[in-house]
Design a protein around this motif. Structure first.
Motif, PDB file in Angstrom:
ATOM      1  N   VAL A 133       0.843  -1.201   0.000  1.00  0.00           N
ATOM      2  CA  VAL A 133       0.000   0.000   0.000  1.00  0.00           C
ATOM      3  C   VAL A 133       0.877   1.250   0.000  1.00  0.00           C
ATOM      4  O   VAL A 133       1.865   1.323   0.730  1.00  0.00           O
ATOM      5  CB  VAL A 133      -0.905   0.057   1.253  1.00  0.00           C
ATOM      6  CG1 VAL A 133      -1.789   1.314   1.210  1.00  0.00           C
ATOM      7  CG2 VAL A 133      -1.765  -1.179   1.363  1.00  0.00           C
ATOM      8  N   HIS A 134       0.501   2.219  -0.821  1.00  0.00           N
ATOM      9  CA  HIS A 134       1.134   3.536  -0.767  1.00  0.00           C
ATOM     10  C   HIS A 134       0.025   4.541  -0.464  1.00  0.00           C
ATOM     11  O   HIS A 134      -0.965   4.624  -1.193  1.00  0.00           O
ATOM     12  CB  HIS A 134       1.816   3.816  -2.104  1.00  0.00           C
ATOM     13  CG  HIS A 134       2.594   5.084  -2.114  1.00  0.00           C
ATOM     14  ND1 HIS A 134       3.552   5.387  -1.175  1.00  0.00           N
ATOM     15  CD2 HIS A 134       2.551   6.153  -2.950  1.00  0.00           C
ATOM     16  CE1 HIS A 134       4.064   6.568  -1.435  1.00  0.00           C
ATOM     17  NE2 HIS A 134       3.472   7.051  -2.501  1.00  0.00           N
ATOM     18  N   ASN A 135       0.166   5.246   0.649  1.00  0.00           N
ATOM     19  CA  ASN A 135      -0.861   6.196   1.082  1.00  0.00           C
ATOM     20  C   ASN A 135      -0.512   7.602   0.599  1.00  0.00           C
ATOM     21  O   ASN A 135       0.598   8.078   0.836  1.00  0.00           O
ATOM     22  CB  ASN A 135      -0.947   6.220   2.613  1.00  0.00           C
ATOM     23  CG  ASN A 135      -1.419   4.898   3.180  1.00  0.00           C
ATOM     24  OD1 ASN A 135      -2.598   4.575   3.128  1.00  0.00           O
ATOM     25  ND2 ASN A 135      -0.484   4.103   3.707  1.00  0.00           N
ATOM     26  N   VAL A 136      -1.450   8.268  -0.054  1.00  0.00           N
ATOM     27  CA  VAL A 136      -1.259   9.659  -0.474  1.00  0.00           C
ATOM     28  C   VAL A 136      -2.266  10.492   0.318  1.00  0.00           C
ATOM     29  O   VAL A 136      -3.460  10.230   0.245  1.00  0.00           O
ATOM     30  CB  VAL A 136      -1.571   9.846  -1.977  1.00  0.00           C
ATOM     31  CG1 VAL A 136      -1.380  11.309  -2.382  1.00  0.00           C
ATOM     32  CG2 VAL A 136      -0.706   8.941  -2.821  1.00  0.00           C
ATOM     33  N   VAL A 158       7.908  25.953  -3.953  1.00  0.00           N
ATOM     34  CA  VAL A 158       7.026  25.079  -4.753  1.00  0.00           C
ATOM     35  C   VAL A 158       7.162  23.641  -4.290  1.00  0.00           C
ATOM     36  O   VAL A 158       8.272  23.153  -4.052  1.00  0.00           O
ATOM     37  CB  VAL A 158       7.390  25.136  -6.253  1.00  0.00           C
ATOM     38  CG1 VAL A 158       6.449  24.241  -7.060  1.00  0.00           C
ATOM     39  CG2 VAL A 158       7.333  26.551  -6.783  1.00  0.00           C
ATOM     40  N   HIS A 159       6.047  22.955  -4.157  1.00  0.00           N
ATOM     41  CA  HIS A 159       6.057  21.518  -3.917  1.00  0.00           C
ATOM     42  C   HIS A 159       5.298  20.874  -5.072  1.00  0.00           C
ATOM     43  O   HIS A 159       4.142  21.210  -5.326  1.00  0.00           O
ATOM     44  CB  HIS A 159       5.394  21.232  -2.568  1.00  0.00           C
ATOM     45  CG  HIS A 159       5.466  19.802  -2.178  1.00  0.00           C
ATOM     46  ND1 HIS A 159       6.642  19.093  -2.151  1.00  0.00           N
ATOM     47  CD2 HIS A 159       4.491  18.938  -1.803  1.00  0.00           C
ATOM     48  CE1 HIS A 159       6.394  17.856  -1.766  1.00  0.00           C
ATOM     49  NE2 HIS A 159       5.099  17.742  -1.563  1.00  0.00           N
ATOM     50  N   ASN A 160       5.997  20.007  -5.815  1.00  0.00           N
ATOM     51  CA  ASN A 160       5.392  19.359  -6.986  1.00  0.00           C
ATOM     52  C   ASN A 160       4.819  17.998  -6.617  1.00  0.00           C
ATOM     53  O   ASN A 160       5.523  17.185  -6.014  1.00  0.00           O
ATOM     54  CB  ASN A 160       6.456  19.153  -8.070  1.00  0.00           C
ATOM     55  CG  ASN A 160       7.008  20.463  -8.605  1.00  0.00           C
ATOM     56  OD1 ASN A 160       6.360  21.145  -9.388  1.00  0.00           O
ATOM     57  ND2 ASN A 160       8.211  20.830  -8.161  1.00  0.00           N
ATOM     58  N   VAL A 161       3.571  17.772  -6.974  1.00  0.00           N
ATOM     59  CA  VAL A 161       2.951  16.459  -6.754  1.00  0.00           C
ATOM     60  C   VAL A 161       2.672  15.874  -8.123  1.00  0.00           C
ATOM     61  O   VAL A 161       1.979  16.486  -8.927  1.00  0.00           O
ATOM     62  CB  VAL A 161       1.603  16.586  -6.008  1.00  0.00           C
ATOM     63  CG1 VAL A 161       0.969  15.222  -5.811  1.00  0.00           C
ATOM     64  CG2 VAL A 161       1.786  17.287  -4.685  1.00  0.00           C
ATOM     65  N   ASP A 162       3.263  14.740  -8.419  1.00  0.00           N
ATOM     66  CA  ASP A 162       2.978  14.106  -9.706  1.00  0.00           C
ATOM     67  C   ASP A 162       2.293  12.780  -9.430  1.00  0.00           C
ATOM     68  O   ASP A 162       2.898  11.867  -8.880  1.00  0.00           O
ATOM     69  CB  ASP A 162       4.278  13.903 -10.487  1.00  0.00           C
ATOM     70  CG  ASP A 162       3.999  13.381 -11.893  1.00  0.00           C
ATOM     71  OD1 ASP A 162       3.009  12.627 -12.069  1.00  0.00           O
ATOM     72  OD2 ASP A 162       4.751  13.716 -12.791  1.00  0.00           O
ATOM     73  N   ALA A 165       0.369  19.883 -11.960  1.00  0.00           N
ATOM     74  CA  ALA A 165       0.631  19.674 -13.391  1.00  0.00           C
ATOM     75  C   ALA A 165       1.880  18.807 -13.530  1.00  0.00           C
ATOM     76  O   ALA A 165       2.826  18.975 -12.764  1.00  0.00           O
ATOM     77  CB  ALA A 165       0.833  21.012 -14.093  1.00  0.00           C
ATOM     78  N   PRO A 166       1.885  17.865 -14.472  1.00  0.00           N
ATOM     79  CA  PRO A 166       3.050  16.980 -14.602  1.00  0.00           C
ATOM     80  C   PRO A 166       4.237  17.681 -15.263  1.00  0.00           C
ATOM     81  O   PRO A 166       4.699  17.306 -16.321  1.00  0.00           O
ATOM     82  CB  PRO A 166       2.520  15.809 -15.448  1.00  0.00           C
ATOM     83  CG  PRO A 166       1.325  16.341 -16.163  1.00  0.00           C
ATOM     84  CD  PRO A 166       0.794  17.501 -15.394  1.00  0.00           C
TER      85      PRO A 166
END
Lengths: 228, 228
Positions: A190-193, B190-194, B178-179
């Protein structure tokens, strides 16, 4: 890779970032140095070398990595050379957004099942003709469509019940967006986001700016030194 | 906290996880040990002690942390004792999902501005009466409503243009979905979530199971040992 020395999660995540950068390079560029990778990705060159060293045996400094070989190997390490079948459980706003998320398209991640329990949603088609299936059929559909990864976007109240069903389905991997930490089992990774966590991380950075005194050595956790 | 020794990103993220666990505890529980924290959160006790040591000066082992003090201090470190005003840019499916995400509710994260450029969306109200504003008004609205964090959920084609506007707005923090990796500046963190990266991480785990040979020392990055 030395199987005794698995890389930390952060390293594996950076492999995705390296790969994205390598894929964006002009085709004429054949070699890339750890300095270039580090500079373009705002990382430390030593960190880049350390990350990549988990997966190979590197020698002299100063020349660089072969772009093609590095890309092929990262793809192989991340298992991106194989198509992964994805199912999404809970087709509310977030589930719907993920079902249509453009970023998955070119990555060999194929959305091939959507589940919900709300009668009026069932049989509706989303995106490329994937229709929403009754969540009670999840174990059967996981087997029939050979689902590799289930993405859980159900409300927090439903997460325990859904996870019990997921554990019996034979699926190997789960990406959980419900704000409740699920624990991996021997068979299910499991990977929790938690999207709040991402905001909390930024709040921490803002806090450093807001009030520098708050971050000086005056701030300790307030726990008496005899405790641990 | 020693300002010279800022904790790594992974430690700050685990603080959110510790906090969530502490908030879930029965009120009668006054103390918690690193062993308990580690066990309940599937972490290593040494890692827990190391994480918390970034923020304090701890002594003898074996007794535990005061739940209340630990919770108060983590809240303070993460800056969660203050309300953070949030704006979302790009009200497609993901932006809409985040605008309505239940997880932000109780965390002092207040969604107080939504931006898009599609004429038919403008002035529509989402959630608690926040109406969608023309993105060209972003710099003015950020100042007027004292926005602390902007969440970017625009298509990848629009991200550069939007980020240029964001940099002039005076906002201090950005969470980018945004990817495309945005780089922090001196003034904007900035923190990037992909979301693909999260799936790639699971694909890596599946790959370890699929084909153990792929992960033996036979797999190296294919880069000649004289290169680095």
């Amino acid at each position: 890779m030395n199987p005794k020395l698995l890389p930390p999660q952060a390293t594996v995540k950076r492999l995705s970032i390296y790969l994205r950068f390598l894929n964006s390079l002009n085709k004429d560029i054949k070699m890339v140095s750890s300095q270039e990778l580090a500079k373009r990705l705002a990382l430390n060159p030593a960190q880049v070398r350390k990350d990549l060293a988990y997966f190979g045996d590197f020698g002299k400094r100063g020349v660089g990595y072969s772009v093609k070989k590095l890309r092929d190997q990262i793809n192989k390490i991340l298992g991106l050379h194989k198509t992964r079948n994805i199912g999404i459980v809970g087709i509310g706003r977030l589930g719907m957004a993920l079902a249509c998320y453009q970023g998955f398209e070119k990555k060999n991640f194929k959305i091939c099942a959507l589940f919900d329990k709300v009668p009026k949603l069932l049989s509706h088609k989303i995106g490329e003709a994937t229709e929403i299936t009754d969540v009670n059929l999840l174990p059967k559909v996981v087997k029939d469509r050979e689902i590799d990864i289930l993405i859980l976007t159900v409300p927090v109240e439903a997460i325990k019940e859904i996870y019990d069903m997921v554990l019996t389905s034979g699926v190997k991997a789960v990406l959980n967006f419900a704000p409740f930490k699920l624990i991996s089992t021997e068979n299910v990774h499991v990977h929790n986001v938690d999207l709040s966590t991402e905001l909390e991380f930024l709040s921490y950075s803002l806090n450093l700016n807001d009030d520098p005194k708050d971050n000086s050595s005056e701030v300790i956790l307030g726990v008496p030194s005899q405790l641990l």
